[in-house]
Design a protein around this motif. Sequence first.
Motif, PDB file in Angstrom:
ATOM      1  N   LEU A  90       0.833  -1.215   0.000  1.00 52.95           N
ATOM      2  CA  LEU A  90       0.000   0.000   0.000  1.00 52.95           C
ATOM      3  C   LEU A  90       0.865   1.261   0.000  1.00 52.95           C
ATOM      4  O   LEU A  90       0.521   2.254  -0.637  1.00 52.95           O
ATOM      5  CB  LEU A  90      -0.965   0.000   1.194  1.00 52.95           C
ATOM      6  CG  LEU A  90      -2.106  -1.016   1.083  1.00 52.95           C
ATOM      7  CD1 LEU A  90      -2.982  -0.982   2.323  1.00 52.95           C
ATOM      8  CD2 LEU A  90      -2.950  -0.779  -0.162  1.00 52.95           C
ATOM      9  N   ASN A  91       2.004   1.217   0.700  1.00 53.55           N
ATOM     10  CA  ASN A  91       2.924   2.362   0.643  1.00 53.55           C
ATOM     11  C   ASN A  91       3.461   2.541  -0.772  1.00 53.55           C
ATOM     12  O   ASN A  91       3.595   3.678  -1.250  1.00 53.55           O
ATOM     13  CB  ASN A  91       4.101   2.156   1.607  1.00 53.55           C
ATOM     14  CG  ASN A  91       3.744   2.515   3.034  1.00 53.55           C
ATOM     15  OD1 ASN A  91       2.723   3.162   3.283  1.00 53.55           O
ATOM     16  ND2 ASN A  91       4.570   2.090   3.971  1.00 53.55           N
ATOM     17  N   ALA A  92       3.773   1.428  -1.436  1.00 54.74           N
ATOM     18  CA  ALA A  92       4.261   1.503  -2.818  1.00 54.74           C
ATOM     19  C   ALA A  92       3.188   2.135  -3.703  1.00 54.74           C
ATOM     20  O   ALA A  92       3.474   3.006  -4.533  1.00 54.74           O
ATOM     21  CB  ALA A  92       4.631   0.105  -3.320  1.00 54.74           C
ATOM     22  N   THR A 154       4.163  11.489   5.897  1.00 52.79           N
ATOM     23  CA  THR A 154       4.233  12.674   5.048  1.00 52.79           C
ATOM     24  C   THR A 154       2.934  12.832   4.269  1.00 52.79           C
ATOM     25  O   THR A 154       2.823  13.687   3.401  1.00 52.79           O
ATOM     26  CB  THR A 154       5.403  12.555   4.049  1.00 52.79           C
ATOM     27  OG1 THR A 154       5.250  11.351   3.293  1.00 52.79           O
ATOM     28  CG2 THR A 154       6.742  12.546   4.757  1.00 52.79           C
ATOM     29  N   LYS A 155       1.958  11.960   4.591  1.00 54.09           N
ATOM     30  CA  LYS A 155       0.694  11.997   3.856  1.00 54.09           C
ATOM     31  C   LYS A 155      -0.287  12.934   4.541  1.00 54.09           C
ATOM     32  O   LYS A 155      -0.179  13.184   5.733  1.00 54.09           O
ATOM     33  CB  LYS A 155       0.114  10.581   3.751  1.00 54.09           C
ATOM     34  CG  LYS A 155       1.017   9.716   2.877  1.00 54.09           C
ATOM     35  CD  LYS A 155       0.718   8.250   2.956  1.00 54.09           C
ATOM     36  CE  LYS A 155       1.913   7.484   2.360  1.00 54.09           C
ATOM     37  NZ  LYS A 155       1.782   6.038   2.525  1.00 54.09           N
ATOM     38  N   GLY A 156      -1.252  13.419   3.805  1.00 56.53           N
ATOM     39  CA  GLY A 156      -2.197  14.382   4.332  1.00 56.53           C
ATOM     40  C   GLY A 156      -3.035  13.809   5.459  1.00 56.53           C
ATOM     41  O   GLY A 156      -3.117  12.590   5.638  1.00 56.53           O
ATOM     42  N   LEU A 163       1.632   4.557  10.975  1.00 58.40           N
ATOM     43  CA  LEU A 163       1.867   3.329  11.746  1.00 58.40           C
ATOM     44  C   LEU A 163       2.226   2.126  10.881  1.00 58.40           C
ATOM     45  O   LEU A 163       2.569   1.069  11.394  1.00 58.40           O
ATOM     46  CB  LEU A 163       0.632   2.996  12.598  1.00 58.40           C
ATOM     47  CG  LEU A 163       0.476   3.860  13.847  1.00 58.40           C
ATOM     48  CD1 LEU A 163      -0.866   3.590  14.511  1.00 58.40           C
ATOM     49  CD2 LEU A 163       1.616   3.587  14.825  1.00 58.40           C
ATOM     50  N   GLY A 164       2.144   2.288   9.562  1.00 53.64           N
ATOM     51  CA  GLY A 164       2.388   1.149   8.670  1.00 53.64           C
ATOM     52  C   GLY A 164       3.784   0.559   8.843  1.00 53.64           C
ATOM     53  O   GLY A 164       3.942  -0.636   9.122  1.00 53.64           O
ATOM     54  N   LEU A 165       4.787   1.401   8.700  1.00 55.11           N
ATOM     55  CA  LEU A 165       6.155   0.892   8.772  1.00 55.11           C
ATOM     56  C   LEU A 165       6.558   0.549  10.206  1.00 55.11           C
ATOM     57  O   LEU A 165       7.370  -0.346  10.417  1.00 55.11           O
ATOM     58  CB  LEU A 165       7.135   1.905   8.166  1.00 55.11           C
ATOM     59  CG  LEU A 165       7.061   2.022   6.636  1.00 55.11           C
ATOM     60  CD1 LEU A 165       8.049   3.071   6.131  1.00 55.11           C
ATOM     61  CD2 LEU A 165       7.330   0.673   5.964  1.00 55.11           C
TER      62      LEU A 165
HETATM   63 MG   LIG Z   1       1.604   3.201   5.105  1.00 61.01          MG
END
Ligand SMILES: [Mg+2]
Length: 342
Positions: A90-92, A154-156, A163-165
């Motif tokens: 999802l980050n990708a 860094t996302k809005g 918390l993903g990573l």
């Molecule tokens: Mg993420």
Amino acid sequence: PGDQNRRELLEIRAAGERATGLTRQLLAFARKQVLSPTVLDLCEVVRVMEGMLRGLIGEHIELRFRSEKEPLWVRADRSQLEQVMLNLVLNARDAMPRGGVVDINLCDIEIDEAQTSRLELARPGAYARLVVTDNGSGIDPQDRPHIFEPFFTTKGIGSGTGLGLATVYGIVRQSGGSVTVESTPGEGSSFVVVLPMAEGQAPRVEEAQVGAIDLPGGAETILVVEDDAGVRRAVVKTLAQLGYTILEAADGDAALRVAITHTGPIHLLLTDVVMPGQSGPELAKRFFADRPSASVIYMSGYSAEADTTKSPPGPLLQKPFSPHELAERVRSVLDGVARRLL
Ligand SMILES: [Mg+2]
Ligand SMILES: Nc1ncnc2c1ncn2[C@@H]1O[C@H](COP(=O)(O)OP(=O)(O)O)[C@@H](O)[C@H]1O
């Protein structure tokens, strides 16, 4: 002033959505204490998720999966590994808003003394390596030291929990492995996860197989209603593999036609909440009029839905969900109904 109100409303909604995402991540943290690690083939874990991941990233992004060696036995918890995959992929996706390629690569590697200390691993030896590569935005060198910190994003507001990573890091370290990243701004990123191979621990075949058939299945009939073809395909494929008989439809009208023409029982309606035409709850009401003993599960994305204050009247599966979550929820709802009828 109207604009001001509207902005406040949007911000409140965003905060609510962020809290939902946060709660889910924290639940994933909490859940890991309950679930026990087994010996699993990492290749099989990824393969089971492939269809679902493809559905989630959308058609503008290509997903490639290659395994240089099979099987790759690791000792870990299946739903935790799924969580790792989900977060990295999802980050990708988020890093490639205009499309691109996600490459998932699996192989086995030998890690020597020098790498052991560099990666802060317990011992040298045989490891399974998972690499998730994208050709998206890349990571700003200033952000690089912080990306694994909880709540760094860094996302809005409303789209990132940060918390993903941190979750990925926690799971991988807990499994005796390490996670590192290489990134070039403007060109893309590669996340590298290594996990100790379970071979040295002489995994018993039965134990490994228990891992492989971990997902609960059944023989009931399920009607899947979802307008996103990718997600629908992923869900249908997963449930069919688990033994269920699947009927599918792209919207409410089509679903009602299926329900009327299908002569056998339909035990479960698994429907999206927001669809073109009638909504999931509206569909369910009409569906139940003819099939009162069936049950329902709603699927919903937490950022896309129009009205987050109105939650659907029934069990809810938050997108993105893993095959594991899907299998568990379907089984538990079907079992709950069976108990009620006894
Ligand atoms: Mg993420
Ligand atoms: N594949 C990637 N490409 C570019 N930046 C990334 C990638 N993965 C993670 N990041 C950066 O790391 C930050 C933290 O990621 P994460 O912990 O998953 O939180 P979130 O995705 O909610 O922002 C992201 O906000 C982003 O800046």
